[in-house]
Scaffold this motif. Structure first.
Motif, PDB file in Angstrom:
ATOM      1  N   TRP A 148     -10.583  61.974  52.928  1.00  0.00           N
ATOM      2  CA  TRP A 148      -9.199  62.401  52.751  1.00  0.00           C
ATOM      3  C   TRP A 148      -8.927  62.778  51.290  1.00  0.00           C
ATOM      4  O   TRP A 148      -8.246  63.757  51.007  1.00  0.00           O
ATOM      5  N   THR A 164     -10.500  66.105  50.660  1.00  0.00           N
ATOM      6  CA  THR A 164      -9.696  67.150  51.299  1.00  0.00           C
ATOM      7  C   THR A 164      -8.475  67.493  50.451  1.00  0.00           C
ATOM      8  O   THR A 164      -8.130  68.677  50.274  1.00  0.00           O
ATOM      9  N   GLN A 165      -7.814  66.476  49.907  1.00  0.00           N
ATOM     10  CA  GLN A 165      -6.631  66.722  49.079  1.00  0.00           C
ATOM     11  C   GLN A 165      -6.983  67.491  47.806  1.00  0.00           C
ATOM     12  O   GLN A 165      -6.212  68.348  47.357  1.00  0.00           O
ATOM     13  N   LYS A 196     -11.325  57.316  53.811  1.00  0.00           N
ATOM     14  CA  LYS A 196     -10.532  57.454  52.587  1.00  0.00           C
ATOM     15  C   LYS A 196     -11.182  58.460  51.634  1.00  0.00           C
ATOM     16  O   LYS A 196     -10.498  59.268  51.004  1.00  0.00           O
TER      17      LYS A 196
END
Length: 294
Positions: free
Chosen positions: A283, A286-287, A280
Motif C-alpha cells: 500500500w 502504491t501511494q 502495508k
C-alpha cells in the motif's frame, strides 16, 4: 586456505529480494531498463553485509571480504569470475542498459566498512557507528541513486542520508535479536546518556527498565529526522531525478511506517523482531507510485 574456498557459493541471482519484502515492492517500481542491475546491486549488498554476522572467525570474515574486494577490482577491468559480478559488469545488466554501475569507491567503501566492523569491538561509540553506517548502507543507497539515474550531488547525498536512516531503523527493529547475539547497535555513550545498562538489551527482563522509553524515543527521533530531511531534499530535485528516486522514497516511507510500529510496541523490540506486513508495504509503494506520498 585457497582462494576458491573463500569465494561465496552461487545461490542464484534471482532469490533476492524475497517475496513480500520492502525491497521486493521497491524493485517493482524500478524501470525495466534498470531493474536487473538494481536487483544484482541489492544482492551484492546483502552478500557483503551478511558476512560479519554469519562468519564467527574475524580472520575468515576479513578474508572473504578481501576476496570480494579483489573480485570487484578484477571485474571492473573485465575479469569477473563470480556469476553475480559477471552479470553486473559484463552480463545481461550491461548489454545496452541505460543504467550505469556505481563507481568503484562505492563498492569498496562497503567492503572496508564491513572489514572494520569484524575487527572492532561490538560496543561502538556514536562516531564509530555513524562512520560504519555511512560507509556501508550510506554507500549502498548512493549506489542505488546512481543506478536509477539520479546522478547530481544533491540526489546522491539525499540517497546516502536515506540509507543511514534505513539502517538506523533496521537496527532498532532487531535491537533485541542482535543484542542477544552480541551486537549492541546502540552507542555506548548514548546508553550512558540515558542511564540504560547494556545487559538490559542483551538479557532483557520481561518488562523494560524505566529509562528505556526515553532511549527508544531518542533513537527513533534521530532516524526519523534523517529520513524526513532527505525526503525534503528529494522534493527539491528536478522532476526527472524526483521520478527516478521513487523506489528509494517508497523504501523510506516503509521504514517510517515500521518506525511507528516500533514506537507503539515499546519494549517488544527487546524480545522479537518487528516487521511490516506485506500488505502495508504494498500500500505504501502504491501511494508513492500514484503520487500520494513523496
Amino acid at each position: 586456505m585457497s582462494d576458491h574456498s573463500l569465494a561465496p557459493q552461487n545461490t542464484g541471482l534471482h532469490q533476492l529480494p524475497p517475496l513480500g519484502s520492502s525491497l521486493y515492492y521497491a524493485l517493482h517500481m524500478v524501470p525495466s531498463a534498470h531493474r536487473a542491475l538494481m536487483r544484482d546491486w541489492w544482492h551484492w549488498w546483502h552478500e557483503i553485509s551478511s558476512i560479519p554476522f554469519n562468519v564467527q572467525d574475524p580472520g575468515v570474515a576479513e578474508a572473504k571480504l578481501t576476496w570480494w574486494d579483489q573480485e570487484i577490482q578484477q571485474a571492473s577491468g573485465g575479469q569477473a569470475s563470480h556469476p553475480l559480478t559477471q552479470s553486473m559488469f559484463s552480463g545481461r545488466s550491461a548489454q545496452g542498459r541505460e543504467a550505469r554501475l556505481p563507481e568503484l569507491p562505492l563498492w569498496r567503501s562497503q567492503i572496508n566498512g564491513q572489514i572494520n566492523l569484524v575487527h572492532q569491538t561490538r560496543w561502538l561509540d556514536a562516531a564509530s557507528l555513524e562512520l560504519h553506517v555511512d560507509q556501508t548502507t550510506g554507500s549502498a543507497a548512493e549506489g542505488c541513486a546512481v543506478i536509477l539515474g539520479a546522478h547530481s550531488p544533491q540526489a546522491r547525498q539525499a540517497a546516502r542520508s536515506l540509507g543511514i536512516g534505513w539502517r538506523q531503523i533496521h537496527q532498532l527493529a532487531r535491537l533485541g535479536q542482535d543484542a542477544r547475539a552480541g551486537w549492541v547497535h546502540v552507542p555506548v555513550n548514548v546508553l550512558q546518556e540515558h542511564n540504560v545498562k547494556a545487559h538490559e538489551l542483551t538479557k532483557p527482563a520481561p518488562q523494560a527498565g524505566p529509562n528505556f522509553p526515553k532511549l527508544l524515543d531518542s533513537l527513533s527521533a534521530s532516524a526519523s529526522s534523517r529520513i524526513k530531511d532527505a525526503l525534503q531534499a528529494i522534493r527539491k530535485l528536478p522532476r526527472a531525478e524526483r521520478k527516478a528516486m521513487r523506489p528509494l522514497v517508497a523504501l523510506s516511507w516503509m521504514q517510517l511506517a515500521l518506525l511507528r510500529e516500533i514506537q507503539n510496541s515499546q519494549d517488544r523490540i527487546l524480545h522479537e523482531r518487528l516487521l511490516l506486513t506485506p500488505l502495508k508495504k504494498w500500500w505504501i509503494a502504491t501511494q508513492v507510485r500514484i503520487g500520494w506520498l513523496s
